[in-house]
Design a protein around this motif. Structure first.
Motif, PDB file in Angstrom:
ATOM      1  N   SER A  25       0.839  -1.218   0.000  1.00 62.40           N
ATOM      2  CA  SER A  25       0.000   0.000   0.000  1.00 62.40           C
ATOM      3  C   SER A  25       0.864   1.255   0.000  1.00 62.40           C
ATOM      4  O   SER A  25       1.710   1.388  -0.871  1.00 62.40           O
ATOM      5  CB  SER A  25      -1.002  -0.033   1.157  1.00 62.40           C
ATOM      6  N   ILE A  26       0.710   2.170   0.975  1.00 62.03           N
ATOM      7  CA  ILE A  26       1.383   3.468   0.900  1.00 62.03           C
ATOM      8  C   ILE A  26       2.347   3.725   2.054  1.00 62.03           C
ATOM      9  O   ILE A  26       3.488   4.136   1.845  1.00 62.03           O
ATOM     10  CB  ILE A  26       0.353   4.617   0.837  1.00 62.03           C
ATOM     11  N   ALA A  27       1.925   3.500   3.285  1.00 61.41           N
ATOM     12  CA  ALA A  27       2.739   3.921   4.436  1.00 61.41           C
ATOM     13  C   ALA A  27       4.130   3.301   4.416  1.00 61.41           C
ATOM     14  O   ALA A  27       5.142   4.014   4.418  1.00 61.41           O
ATOM     15  CB  ALA A  27       2.014   3.577   5.742  1.00 61.41           C
ATOM     16  N   GLY A  28       4.202   1.964   4.414  1.00 59.63           N
ATOM     17  CA  GLY A  28       5.504   1.302   4.408  1.00 59.63           C
ATOM     18  C   GLY A  28       6.322   1.612   3.180  1.00 59.63           C
ATOM     19  O   GLY A  28       7.500   1.999   3.278  1.00 59.63           O
ATOM     20  N   PRO A  29       5.741   1.457   1.976  1.00 59.93           N
ATOM     21  CA  PRO A  29       6.500   1.774   0.762  1.00 59.93           C
ATOM     22  C   PRO A  29       7.004   3.213   0.702  1.00 59.93           C
ATOM     23  O   PRO A  29       8.096   3.465   0.192  1.00 59.93           O
ATOM     24  CB  PRO A  29       5.498   1.482  -0.358  1.00 59.93           C
ATOM     25  N   SER A  30       6.229   4.163   1.248  1.00 62.16           N
ATOM     26  CA  SER A  30       6.723   5.549   1.231  1.00 62.16           C
ATOM     27  C   SER A  30       7.934   5.697   2.132  1.00 62.16           C
ATOM     28  O   SER A  30       8.879   6.432   1.812  1.00 62.16           O
ATOM     29  CB  SER A  30       5.616   6.523   1.655  1.00 62.16           C
ATOM     30  N   GLY A  31       7.941   4.979   3.277  1.00 61.26           N
ATOM     31  CA  GLY A  31       9.094   5.035   4.167  1.00 61.26           C
ATOM     32  C   GLY A  31      10.321   4.396   3.569  1.00 61.26           C
ATOM     33  O   GLY A  31      11.431   4.941   3.648  1.00 61.26           O
ATOM     34  N   THR A  32      10.161   3.235   2.951  1.00 63.89           N
ATOM     35  CA  THR A  32      11.326   2.574   2.352  1.00 63.89           C
ATOM     36  C   THR A  32      11.825   3.326   1.127  1.00 63.89           C
ATOM     37  O   THR A  32      13.021   3.282   0.819  1.00 63.89           O
ATOM     38  CB  THR A  32      11.018   1.112   1.996  1.00 63.89           C
ATOM     39  N   MET A  33      10.936   4.031   0.434  1.00 64.58           N
ATOM     40  CA  MET A  33      11.404   4.827  -0.698  1.00 64.58           C
ATOM     41  C   MET A  33      12.273   5.989  -0.226  1.00 64.58           C
ATOM     42  O   MET A  33      13.249   6.363  -0.899  1.00 64.58           O
ATOM     43  CB  MET A  33      10.242   5.353  -1.544  1.00 64.58           C
ATOM     44  N   LEU A  34      11.953   6.567   0.927  1.00 63.83           N
ATOM     45  CA  LEU A  34      12.824   7.604   1.472  1.00 63.83           C
ATOM     46  C   LEU A  34      14.225   7.056   1.715  1.00 63.83           C
ATOM     47  O   LEU A  34      15.230   7.717   1.433  1.00 63.83           O
ATOM     48  CB  LEU A  34      12.239   8.153   2.776  1.00 63.83           C
ATOM     49  N   LEU A  35      14.305   5.838   2.250  1.00 66.60           N
ATOM     50  CA  LEU A  35      15.614   5.222   2.472  1.00 66.60           C
ATOM     51  C   LEU A  35      16.307   4.943   1.141  1.00 66.60           C
ATOM     52  O   LEU A  35      17.522   5.151   1.001  1.00 66.60           O
ATOM     53  CB  LEU A  35      15.447   3.932   3.264  1.00 66.60           C
ATOM     54  N   ALA A  36      15.522   4.484   0.150  1.00 65.00           N
ATOM     55  CA  ALA A  36      16.099   4.241  -1.179  1.00 65.00           C
ATOM     56  C   ALA A  36      16.617   5.535  -1.796  1.00 65.00           C
ATOM     57  O   ALA A  36      17.691   5.569  -2.408  1.00 65.00           O
ATOM     58  CB  ALA A  36      15.059   3.598  -2.088  1.00 65.00           C
ATOM     59  N   ASP A  37      15.867   6.618  -1.639  1.00 61.44           N
ATOM     60  CA  ASP A  37      16.289   7.911  -2.183  1.00 61.44           C
ATOM     61  C   ASP A  37      17.579   8.404  -1.543  1.00 61.44           C
ATOM     62  O   ASP A  37      18.315   9.183  -2.139  1.00 61.44           O
ATOM     63  CB  ASP A  37      15.189   8.958  -1.982  1.00 61.44           C
ATOM     64  N   MET A  38      17.840   7.968  -0.316  1.00 58.90           N
ATOM     65  CA  MET A  38      19.064   8.350   0.363  1.00 58.90           C
ATOM     66  C   MET A  38      20.208   7.363   0.130  1.00 58.90           C
ATOM     67  O   MET A  38      21.273   7.494   0.707  1.00 58.90           O
ATOM     68  CB  MET A  38      18.801   8.511   1.860  1.00 58.90           C
ATOM     69  N   GLY A  39      19.971   6.345  -0.711  1.00 63.44           N
ATOM     70  CA  GLY A  39      21.060   5.471  -1.127  1.00 63.44           C
ATOM     71  C   GLY A  39      20.976   4.036  -0.671  1.00 63.44           C
ATOM     72  O   GLY A  39      21.821   3.220  -1.060  1.00 63.44           O
ATOM     73  N   ALA A  40      19.983   3.683   0.155  1.00 62.03           N
ATOM     74  CA  ALA A  40      19.881   2.295   0.618  1.00 62.03           C
ATOM     75  C   ALA A  40      19.442   1.377  -0.517  1.00 62.03           C
ATOM     76  O   ALA A  40      18.744   1.794  -1.443  1.00 62.03           O
ATOM     77  CB  ALA A  40      18.898   2.201   1.775  1.00 62.03           C
ATOM     78  N   GLU A  41      19.863   0.127  -0.435  1.00 60.81           N
ATOM     79  CA  GLU A  41      19.361  -0.898  -1.349  1.00 60.81           C
ATOM     80  C   GLU A  41      18.078  -1.450  -0.744  1.00 60.81           C
ATOM     81  O   GLU A  41      18.105  -2.018   0.350  1.00 60.81           O
ATOM     82  CB  GLU A  41      20.383  -2.020  -1.525  1.00 60.81           C
ATOM     83  N   VAL A  42      16.970  -1.275  -1.432  1.00 68.20           N
ATOM     84  CA  VAL A  42      15.680  -1.743  -0.922  1.00 68.20           C
ATOM     85  C   VAL A  42      15.188  -2.899  -1.780  1.00 68.20           C
ATOM     86  O   VAL A  42      14.996  -2.747  -2.991  1.00 68.20           O
ATOM     87  CB  VAL A  42      14.637  -0.610  -0.905  1.00 68.20           C
ATOM     88  N   ILE A  43      15.023  -4.058  -1.135  1.00 61.27           N
ATOM     89  CA  ILE A  43      14.499  -5.239  -1.811  1.00 61.27           C
ATOM     90  C   ILE A  43      13.042  -5.398  -1.393  1.00 61.27           C
ATOM     91  O   ILE A  43      12.742  -5.661  -0.229  1.00 61.27           O
ATOM     92  CB  ILE A  43      15.313  -6.492  -1.449  1.00 61.27           C
ATOM     93  N   LYS A  44      12.172  -5.209  -2.342  1.00 54.28           N
ATOM     94  CA  LYS A  44      10.736  -5.225  -2.088  1.00 54.28           C
ATOM     95  C   LYS A  44      10.208  -6.647  -2.315  1.00 54.28           C
ATOM     96  O   LYS A  44      10.268  -7.159  -3.435  1.00 54.28           O
ATOM     97  CB  LYS A  44      10.041  -4.233  -3.021  1.00 54.28           C
ATOM     98  N   ILE A  45       9.709  -7.256  -1.261  1.00 51.68           N
ATOM     99  CA  ILE A  45       9.163  -8.614  -1.352  1.00 51.68           C
ATOM    100  C   ILE A  45       7.657  -8.512  -1.614  1.00 51.68           C
ATOM    101  O   ILE A  45       6.927  -7.894  -0.828  1.00 51.68           O
ATOM    102  CB  ILE A  45       9.409  -9.416  -0.061  1.00 51.68           C
ATOM    103  N   GLU A  46       7.193  -9.127  -2.719  1.00 48.92           N
ATOM    104  CA  GLU A  46       5.783  -9.033  -3.095  1.00 48.92           C
ATOM    105  C   GLU A  46       5.180 -10.412  -3.327  1.00 48.92           C
ATOM    106  O   GLU A  46       5.886 -11.369  -3.651  1.00 48.92           O
ATOM    107  CB  GLU A  46       5.638  -8.205  -4.371  1.00 48.92           C
ATOM    108  N   ARG A  47       3.877 -10.497  -3.192  1.00 48.95           N
ATOM    109  CA  ARG A  47       3.168 -11.744  -3.486  1.00 48.95           C
ATOM    110  C   ARG A  47       3.295 -12.062  -4.975  1.00 48.95           C
ATOM    111  O   ARG A  47       3.073 -11.184  -5.825  1.00 48.95           O
ATOM    112  CB  ARG A  47       1.683 -11.612  -3.147  1.00 48.95           C
TER     113      ARG A  47
END
Length: 432
Positions: A47-69
């Protein structure tokens, strides 16, 4: 800016060909910010809350691995219309610079893969209720058993403890619980939800901030943390000034159309064409306003010298200002007030916001190029580092776009092993 605010309102849907994003600057993906380079995040949220938070981390340079169904992926992938070439624009707004791995971790083999990824991660984001997280074995205790120093970030509606912990929640529900809806809207109107998913976005920001501070502390302590963020809490914090005022005075805030600020004159006014906002936040601005409109003598009228005085006479003052401002158009007043350094502005439509030269110059709106696909509109994070705005490393991913890459590079699974998982419907591979 002056030229822009003199334009008549741009109506949505007025573009003769193509979506409005076609007029935005086109950017190629690039390295972006690197402040969190080397940090790996496993994102189990939807949805929105979690993905928006992890995108902030991604924008700052983190590697974000998104696990989806594997079946449908993140819930937001289906949120529309509108869609752009069949892709959800809501999903695209909070998922750039991530890698998508389609993995069914409700099955033992899939859970084993997830645990192996968590063992190599610094931060894990989860937005499941405690009961569901425990059932799926992705609760804090289970993941800390895999990696003791992992930073476990939970985003739920009501938190990890208490009688509401397992209650279902969305942004709308959180806004109602928080009190913000009761004080939003016209005085004689219904309670109103904020016109964007405010609780989701605030909770995501709180989660990202907490994750980074925990990561910073881990450098010294070596300890992981369990971070508990609730949509209702984040939204209540958003209302801090209103809540504190009530607690200290007993005066219950009421809906007023935004016309009951602690600052006496702090609201929108009509002009002869378009409305403006006006904020006379201190005594100097109060005097400058009346000097600017040619009625300086009114500034020191009896009962007008302090903000407290002016609040008692707010209704009469507002009526007088409204009478003056209705005499001339918006562009006249905004130019005049800008010259006098009086805070005032237009009430922009979304169409006007995305055409604002100043915001475009700060990298807030752009199209992100994608090989073989239409460019995807993106909204910047509004944070400049050393004068530079963030640049997305990659476009929002297709479902399972990086499954093979991540499982091969991080876990060493070969083609035969990955194919076996795909045949058991545990993973979904790119293009499948």
């Amino acid at each position: 800016m002056t030229t822009h605010i003199q334009h008549s309102r741009i109506e949505a849907g007025s573009h003769s060909s193509g979506p409005p994003c076609d007029a935005l600057p086109l950017r190629q993906p690039g390295p972006g910010f690197d402040l969190l380079s080397g940090v790996r995040v496993i994102d189990l949220t939807t949805s929105i809350a979690g993905p928006s938070g992890t995108m902030l981390l991604a924008d700052m340079g983190a590697e974000v691995i998104k696990i989806e169904r594997p079946g449908g992926g993140d819930d937001a992938r289906s949120w529309g219309p509108p869609f752009l070439d069949g892709e959800s624009l809501w999903f695209a707004s909070v998922n750039r610079s991530k890698k998508s791995v389609a993995l069914d971790f409700s099955q033992p083999a899939g859970l084993d893969v997830l645990y192996r990824l968590v063992a190599q991660a610094d931060i894990v984001f989860v937005n499941l209720s405690p009961r569901v997280a425990t059932k799926l074995k992705v609760d804090a205790a289970a993941l800390r058993a895999v990696r003791p120093d992992v930073i476990y970030v939970s985003i739920t509606g009501f938190g990890l403890s208490g009688e509401r912990a397992d209650w279902t929640c969305y942004d709308l529900i959180a806004e109602g619980y928080s009190g913000i809806m009761d004080i939003t809207g016209a005085a004689d109107g219904e309670p109103q939800k904020i016109g964007a998913p405010a609780a989701d976005m605030l909770a995501g920001q709180d989660a990202a901030f907490a994750a980074v501070t925990a990561l910073y502390a881990r450098r010294v302590s070596g300890k992981g943390r369990v971070i508990d963020v609730a949509l209702v809490d984040s939204m209540a914090r958003f209302s801090s000034c209103r809540i504190a005022s009530y607690l200290g005075s007993g005066e219950l805030p009421r809906r007023s159309g935004g016309k009951d600020s602690v600052i006496a004159i702090y609201q929108n006014f009509e002009t002869s064409d378009h409305p403006i906002t006006l904020a006379l936040g201190n005594d100097n601005l109060w005097h400058r306003f009346w000097e600017t409109v040619g009625q300086a003598e009114l500034a020191d009228s009896p009962g007008m010298k302090t903000n407290a005085d002016r609040r008692r006479h707010r209704q009469a003052i507002v009526a007088k200002i409204a009478e003056i401002l209705r005499e001339k158009p918006r562009h006249h007043w905004l130019a005049l007030f800008r010259g006098a350094r009086i805070p005032a502005g237009p009430i922009n439509s979304i169409a006007e916001v995305v055409a604002d030269d100043a915001l475009l110059g700060r990298g807030m709106f752009y199209q992100l190029a994608r090989p073989g696909k239409r460019a995807m509109p993106q909204i910047g994070i509004g944070i400049l580092l050393d004068g530079d705005c963030s640049l997305a490393r990659s476009a929002p991913p297709a479902l399972g776009e990086h499954t093979d890459e991540v499982l091969s590079e991080l876990l060493g699974l070969d083609e035969e092993q990955r194919q076996a998982l795909a045949e058991q419907n545990i993973i979904r591979r790119k293009g499948s």
